[in-house]
Write a protein that holds these residues in place. Structure first.
Motif, PDB file in Angstrom:
ATOM      1  N   TYR A 205       0.864  -1.187   0.000  1.00 28.16           N
ATOM      2  CA  TYR A 205       0.000   0.000   0.000  1.00 28.16           C
ATOM      3  C   TYR A 205       0.898   1.233   0.000  1.00 28.16           C
ATOM      4  O   TYR A 205       1.821   1.348   0.819  1.00 28.16           O
ATOM      5  N   LEU A 206       0.621   2.147  -0.919  1.00 30.36           N
ATOM      6  CA  LEU A 206       1.503   3.305  -1.074  1.00 30.36           C
ATOM      7  C   LEU A 206       0.737   4.537  -1.531  1.00 30.36           C
ATOM      8  O   LEU A 206      -0.438   4.451  -1.910  1.00 30.36           O
ATOM      9  N   GLU A 207       1.419   5.658  -1.467  1.00 27.65           N
ATOM     10  CA  GLU A 207       0.912   6.925  -1.997  1.00 27.65           C
ATOM     11  C   GLU A 207       1.805   7.364  -3.146  1.00 27.65           C
ATOM     12  O   GLU A 207       3.037   7.320  -3.037  1.00 27.65           O
ATOM     13  N   LYS A 330      -3.768   7.230  -3.505  1.00 28.90           N
ATOM     14  CA  LYS A 330      -3.479   6.042  -2.704  1.00 28.90           C
ATOM     15  C   LYS A 330      -3.694   4.814  -3.597  1.00 28.90           C
ATOM     16  O   LYS A 330      -4.749   4.681  -4.225  1.00 28.90           O
ATOM     17  N   GLU A 332      -3.032   0.464  -4.019  1.00 32.12           N
ATOM     18  CA  GLU A 332      -2.695  -0.803  -3.374  1.00 32.12           C
ATOM     19  C   GLU A 332      -2.448  -1.881  -4.419  1.00 32.12           C
ATOM     20  O   GLU A 332      -3.040  -1.871  -5.501  1.00 32.12           O
ATOM     21  N   ARG A 363       5.480   6.988  -1.634  1.00 32.72           N
ATOM     22  CA  ARG A 363       5.544   6.887  -0.175  1.00 32.72           C
ATOM     23  C   ARG A 363       4.936   5.551   0.234  1.00 32.72           C
ATOM     24  O   ARG A 363       3.752   5.301  -0.003  1.00 32.72           O
ATOM     25  N   LEU A 365       3.326   2.909   2.633  1.00 30.75           N
ATOM     26  CA  LEU A 365       2.578   2.838   3.887  1.00 30.75           C
ATOM     27  C   LEU A 365       2.601   1.432   4.472  1.00 30.75           C
ATOM     28  O   LEU A 365       2.552   1.266   5.692  1.00 30.75           O
ATOM     29  N   ASN A 366       2.618   0.406   3.616  1.00 32.47           N
ATOM     30  CA  ASN A 366       2.660  -0.977   4.098  1.00 32.47           C
ATOM     31  C   ASN A 366       3.316  -1.839   3.028  1.00 32.47           C
ATOM     32  O   ASN A 366       2.808  -1.919   1.905  1.00 32.47           O
TER      33      ASN A 366
END
Length: 464
Positions: A205-207, A330, A332, A363, A365-366
């Motif tokens: 998961y990212l931006e 966002k 995924e 960026r 996130l997970n």
């Protein structure tokens, strides 16, 4: 056991229900929202006390980063097999209640109406904790006691991707060692068939961030100043084609190919595209209608790439003429077994660079969850299925790989055990949404299924 024996456990579940609903009500009252760091220690302590109050041993592991992990243990009774151990994986954290105004009853007060129990976490995942504890207590009070050892692993970060669970599993692998594991969730589909799951996806998961200026600009300069929202939209459109095919080179390369048995199991699953359109009010054709692919195979085995949200510019009422300074999306990736999140991240970076979007930042996130699938031929997988078929009269489905994510790989790869997920939800449980609920009848069936499964499991030979 005969169907009469299954009926006996259903009758016994009526006696166990008051305990289950008491435990559930007390857990729901603790707003243990991991994303907001709310009431996490209180929830962990409650689970520990509950295990101890029912005659088990419990510890809270909190010596590593992240939220505490609760260990619970119930020993086999004098008539049970002390060489057999079943592990339950659950989580005590829940999703935020927002939007709170859409709840018809207080989200953190268990409420019964129309044959259902409402409250945040009743389906995901506190209801299953309560059902399993009630089933264990029911069996402990039978002649001969528990038919095997039972362990619990109850973590507090599942709803934020379990970023810190793997180190706990590695450090306390001996504590959590078992012959097999029952995972945290399960629900009935639109045909009232009980769903069993033998695998989960990994998650990246990212931006994606496109920054065009230090501040917003007047839109009169739109002829020569690039627009970050449009640039980001173009970058996003390069990731997939109109049929939903991922265009990132190498995206599917490391995915574990399904076995013939897994493909056959997936092709036996029900899928009604028109019913799904009606259920969710879909206004666009299904992607698989355009691609010609089997949606069941895509959902189970193909890696998925999804844009979850886009933010940028002015979205308030009325008009505001500007060029946004920044845009963010966002994104995924739901990964198949065999894929490494870090490798997919590298491929995404290379794709953006190759298409001229090297300015777009990523960026993360997970990036810590990998996919996992249990062997469908494993005796434990078959046991879960056969006991469910005895107890659920409307049928059972067994999915080799659910599109949902979770830390199943962290347990399965380290502890080296088969994992199957089953639970007390239904298609209308509204996980993560307002008015989350479970049906009382399903909760009672869930208690009975765990009791039936444990009684059978104690008679299987150990594989460890």
């Amino acid at each position: 056991m005969s169907s009469k024996e299954a009926d006996r456990w259903l009758q016994a579940a009526e006696e166990a229900y008051p305990l289950a609903v008491r435990l559930l009500g007390e857990m729901v009252a603790i707003p243990s929202v991991a994303a907001q760091h709310r009431e996490i220690p209180a929830a962990a302590s409650y689970v520990k006390r509950s295990v101890e109050a029912l005659g088990g041993e419990a510890l809270i592991y909190d010596d590593l980063p992240g939220n505490p992990v609760v260990y619970g243990f119930f020993a086999a009774g004098p008539g049970g097999d002390a060489d057999r151990t079943l592990l339950f994986y659950n989580h005590y954290d829940v999703q935020p209640e927002e939007p709170a105004e859409e709840w018809e009853s207080p989200p953190f007060a268990l409420t019964e109406r129309e044959g259902k129990l409402f409250g945040r976490g009743v389906g995901d995942n506190k209801g299953d904790i309560a059902a399993r504890l009630a089933a264990v207590d029911l069996l402990r009070r039978q002649p001969g006691g528990l038919p095997c050892n039972v362990k619990f692993m109850v973590e507090g970060e599942e709803e934020i991707g379990s970023p810190n669970l793997a180190p706990y599993v590695a450090r306390y692998a001996e504590s959590f060692a078992a012959d097999a594991c029952i995972w945290e969730f399960g629900y009935k589909d639109e045909g009232e068939r009980q769903g069993l799951v033998a695998g989960l996806r990994g998650l990246l998961y990212l931006e994606l961030v496109c920054k065009g200026a230090d501040q917003d600009q007047h839109s009169l300069a739109g002829g020569y100043i690039d627009n970050p929202v449009l640039r980001l939209a173009h970058a996003l459109s390069s990731l997939k084609d109109p049929n939903g095919e991922v265009l990132v080179a190498g995206f599917h390369d490391d995915a574990q190919a399904p076995t013939p048995e897994e493909l056959e199991a997936v092709r036996q699953l029900p899928f009604d595209g028109e019913a799904i359109k009606r259920l969710y009010g879909l206004r666009l054709p299904l992607l698989t209608e355009r691609s010609g692919k089997d949606p069941r195979v895509v959902t189970a085995f193909e890696s998925l790439l999804t844009v979850c949200g886009i933010q940028g510019g002015y979205t308030g009422s009325g008009a505001k003429t500007l060029i946004p300074s920044e845009a963010m999306a966002k994104v995924e990736a739901r990964l198949a077994a065999g894929q490494e999140p870090q490798r997919i991240l590298e491929l995404l970076r290379a794709h953006l660079d190759r298409h001229g979007y090297d300015d777009i930042q990523i960026r993360v996130l997970n990036d810590r969850q990998r996919g996992f699938r249990s062997d469908l031929s494993d005796p434990f997988v078959q046991l879960v299925r056969s006991t469910a078929e005895e107890l659920y009269p409307d049928g059972v489905t067994l999915t080799p790989s659910h599109p949902g994510c979770g830390p199943m790989y962290d347990l399965g790869s380290v502890l080296q055990l088969p994992i199957v997920s089953t639970g007390i939800g239904w298609i209308g449980s509204r996980y993560h949404a307002p008015n989350e609920n479970v049906r009382i009848a399903d909760l009672k069936q869930g208690i009975a299924h765990i009791a039936l499964l444990l009684s059978r499991f104690g008679g299987q030979p150990s594989t460890n």
